[in-house]
Motif scaffolding. Structure first.
Motif, short mmCIF file in Angstrom:
data_model
loop_
_atom_site.label_atom_id
_atom_site.label_comp_id
_atom_site.label_asym_id
_atom_site.label_seq_id
_atom_site.Cartn_x
_atom_site.Cartn_y
_atom_site.Cartn_z
N THR A 97 47.91 -63.48 82.88
CA THR A 97 46.75 -63.64 83.76
C THR A 97 45.48 -63.52 82.92
N PRO A 98 44.34 -63.97 83.45
CA PRO A 98 43.08 -63.79 82.71
C PRO A 98 42.83 -62.32 82.36
N GLU A 99 43.15 -61.40 83.29
CA GLU A 99 42.92 -59.97 83.05
C GLU A 99 43.79 -59.45 81.89
N LYS A 102 42.49 -60.76 78.60
CA LYS A 102 41.25 -60.06 78.22
C LYS A 102 41.58 -58.71 77.55
N LYS A 103 42.57 -58.01 78.11
CA LYS A 103 42.97 -56.72 77.52
C LYS A 103 43.51 -56.91 76.10
N ASP A 108 36.80 -62.40 77.38
CA ASP A 108 37.03 -63.05 78.66
C ASP A 108 37.13 -64.54 78.40
#
Ligand SMILES: C[S@@+](CC[C@H](N)C(=O)[O-])C[C@H]1O[C@@H](n2cnc3c(N)ncnc32)[C@H](O)[C@@H]1O
Length: 210
Positions: A97-99, A102-103, A108
């Motif tokens: 997922t995008p989240e 990002k982690k 982002d």
């Protein structure tokens, strides 16, 4: 994922000759432009990277795979070649997922280009994963998939499925065609008995409506 950790030790030496030309064609179809970013999903040992770098040096490149063993090979290839613009991270493709991304990379990002070679026939829940790929692709971004489909099953199909832990019955290109525009599909020149079916490349553009 243990199997691909083991397989990583002989993966390139046993398969690279077979897939070399197909990788070149797939990367040609990516239509890479300077300044773009790209993610190679289920990147394995990083066998696509040299072809990507040969096409365009001005890219931001990411690779992700579930297998630590495959990623270790990829990382040493990057180190050997001083490819400072390639970042690898470990992920089950079902979690992309995008989240999550990002982690992993502290940025982002969504992507201009996505490539996945011989991944979707191996990864469980491939339809979910294809949707996740399209979620992280920018609008008007391009996705390129290379995989094998066994129209007629035979002993070689069975053998390749056993060795690669793959399912060669997945009509991946059909789903991609439904979800993208400017769809293109072609067979790649590899003997069916070597890969257990027909090797294809399929590509499309992410449009507003999916
Ligand atoms: C046949 S290899 C292809 C590797 C590489 N793309 C290539 O072109 O050589 C399949 C790859 O899928 C990876 N894989 C399997 N299941 C996965 C998952 N759930 N998430 C991410 N990668 C996975 C394996 O670790 C392996 O590297």
């Amino acid at each position: 994922m243990k199997w691909y950790d083991v397989f990583s030790n002989i993966y390139d030496s046993s398969l690279e000759k077979l897939y070399f030309k197909s990788r070149v064609r797939a990367i040609e179809l990516l239509d890479l432009k300077s300044g773009q970013n790209l993610i190679d999903i289920a990147c394995g040992t990083g066998a696509n990277f040299k072809h990507i770098k040969a096409t365009n040096e001005e890219l931001e490149i990411y690779g992700t795979d579930f297998s630590e063993g495959m990623l270790r090979k990829g990382q040493s290839l990057i180190k050997k070649n001083n490819w400072n613009d390639i970042t690898l991270f470990q992920a089950d493709a079902r979690e992309l997922t995008p989240e999550f991304i990002k982690k992993q990379i502290n940025k982002d990002l969504s992507f201009d280009r996505i490539i996945c070679v011989l991944g979707l026939s191996v990864i469980p829940e491939w339809e979910v994963v294809l949707d996740k790929m399209l979620d992280i692709l920018k609008e008007n971004g391009r996705i390129v998939i290379v995989d094998v489909f066994a129209e007629k099953r035979n002993f070689n199909t069975w053998l390749v499925e056993k060795i690669a832990k793959a399912d060669l019955n997945r009509k991946i290109w059909q789903t991609l065609e439904k979800k993208t525009t400017n769809f293109h599909y072609e067979y790649l020149p590899v003997k069916e008995n070597k890969v257990g079916g027909k090797l294809f490349v399929a590509t499309g553009i992410k449009s507003k409506r999916r």
